[in-house]
Design a protein around this motif. Structure first.
Motif, PDB file in Angstrom:
ATOM      1  N   ASN A   1      38.220 -10.183  -6.160  1.00 53.07           N
ATOM      2  CA  ASN A   1      38.021 -11.629  -6.246  1.00 53.07           C
ATOM      3  C   ASN A   1      39.318 -12.338  -5.859  1.00 53.07           C
ATOM      4  N   GLU A   2      39.275 -13.649  -5.873  1.00 52.70           N
ATOM      5  CA  GLU A   2      40.436 -14.438  -5.458  1.00 52.70           C
ATOM      6  C   GLU A   2      41.627 -14.209  -6.383  1.00 52.70           C
ATOM      7  N   GLN A   3      41.373 -14.010  -7.657  1.00 55.23           N
ATOM      8  CA  GLN A   3      42.464 -13.755  -8.609  1.00 55.23           C
ATOM      9  C   GLN A   3      43.183 -12.454  -8.249  1.00 55.23           C
ATOM     10  N   ASP A   4      42.419 -11.420  -7.902  1.00 52.58           N
ATOM     11  CA  ASP A   4      43.030 -10.160  -7.459  1.00 52.58           C
ATOM     12  C   ASP A   4      43.859 -10.368  -6.200  1.00 52.58           C
ATOM     13  N   ALA A   5      43.351 -11.185  -5.285  1.00 53.05           N
ATOM     14  CA  ALA A   5      44.073 -11.448  -4.039  1.00 53.05           C
ATOM     15  C   ALA A   5      45.418 -12.096  -4.331  1.00 53.05           C
ATOM     16  N   HIS A   6      45.422 -13.090  -5.211  1.00 50.01           N
ATOM     17  CA  HIS A   6      46.671 -13.771  -5.560  1.00 50.01           C
ATOM     18  C   HIS A   6      47.645 -12.799  -6.228  1.00 50.01           C
ATOM     19  N   ALA A   7      47.151 -11.948  -7.103  1.00 48.93           N
ATOM     20  CA  ALA A   7      48.011 -10.976  -7.778  1.00 48.93           C
ATOM     21  C   ALA A   7      48.593  -9.986  -6.774  1.00 48.93           C
ATOM     22  N   SER A   8      47.776  -9.545  -5.821  1.00 52.17           N
ATOM     23  CA  SER A   8      48.251  -8.606  -4.810  1.00 52.17           C
ATOM     24  C   SER A   8      49.316  -9.239  -3.935  1.00 52.17           C
ATOM     25  N   ILE A   9      49.106 -10.469  -3.566  1.00 54.41           N
ATOM     26  CA  ILE A   9      50.088 -11.170  -2.738  1.00 54.41           C
ATOM     27  C   ILE A   9      51.394 -11.347  -3.500  1.00 54.41           C
ATOM     28  N   ARG A  10      51.307 -11.691  -4.782  1.00 59.71           N
ATOM     29  CA  ARG A  10      52.523 -11.808  -5.607  1.00 59.71           C
ATOM     30  C   ARG A  10      53.258 -10.467  -5.675  1.00 59.71           C
ATOM     31  N   SER A  11      52.497  -9.362  -5.716  1.00 56.99           N
ATOM     32  CA  SER A  11      53.142  -8.048  -5.787  1.00 56.99           C
ATOM     33  C   SER A  11      53.968  -7.767  -4.533  1.00 56.99           C
TER      34      SER A  11
ATOM     35  N   VAL B   1      40.822  -5.990  -3.103  1.00 57.06           N
ATOM     36  CA  VAL B   1      40.610  -7.023  -4.111  1.00 57.06           C
ATOM     37  C   VAL B   1      39.120  -7.201  -4.378  1.00 57.06           C
TER      38      VAL B   1
END
Length: 83
Positions: free
Chosen positions: A18-28, A16
């Motif tokens: 940034n934090e937005q990428d982290a949230h998207a990865s976790i959702r995936s 990731v």
């Protein structure tokens, strides 16, 4: 109750920026779990296994250790009727 299990490869590393990428990865992760949780399969756990590969010609005589993540799903086995 008896269960049957299936395993599915899971991502090893979330890259990731940034934090937005982290949230998207976790959702995936959740999406992947939901994709596999069909036909009665329920998410049971996430496990890590490690394999040891024998040294090759240029390996310097050392085993190569590699870890893998996997999602584990389970579902109740259908009970067989007794005669």
């Amino acid at each position: 109750m008896a269960y049957e299990y299936k395993t599915v490869p899971a991502p090893m590393v979330l890259k990731v920026k940034n934090e937005q990428d982290a949230h998207a990865s976790i959702r995936s992760y959740g999406e992947r779990i939901n994709d596999e949780a069909v036909d009665g399969w329920e998410f049971y756990s996430m496990e890590t296994i490690t394999t040891a590969q024998a040294p090759g010609c240029g390996g310097g005589g050392k085993e190569v250790m590699t870890s893998y993540n996997m999602f584990v799903f389970r579902r109740a086995k259908e009970e067989k009727e007794s005669a």
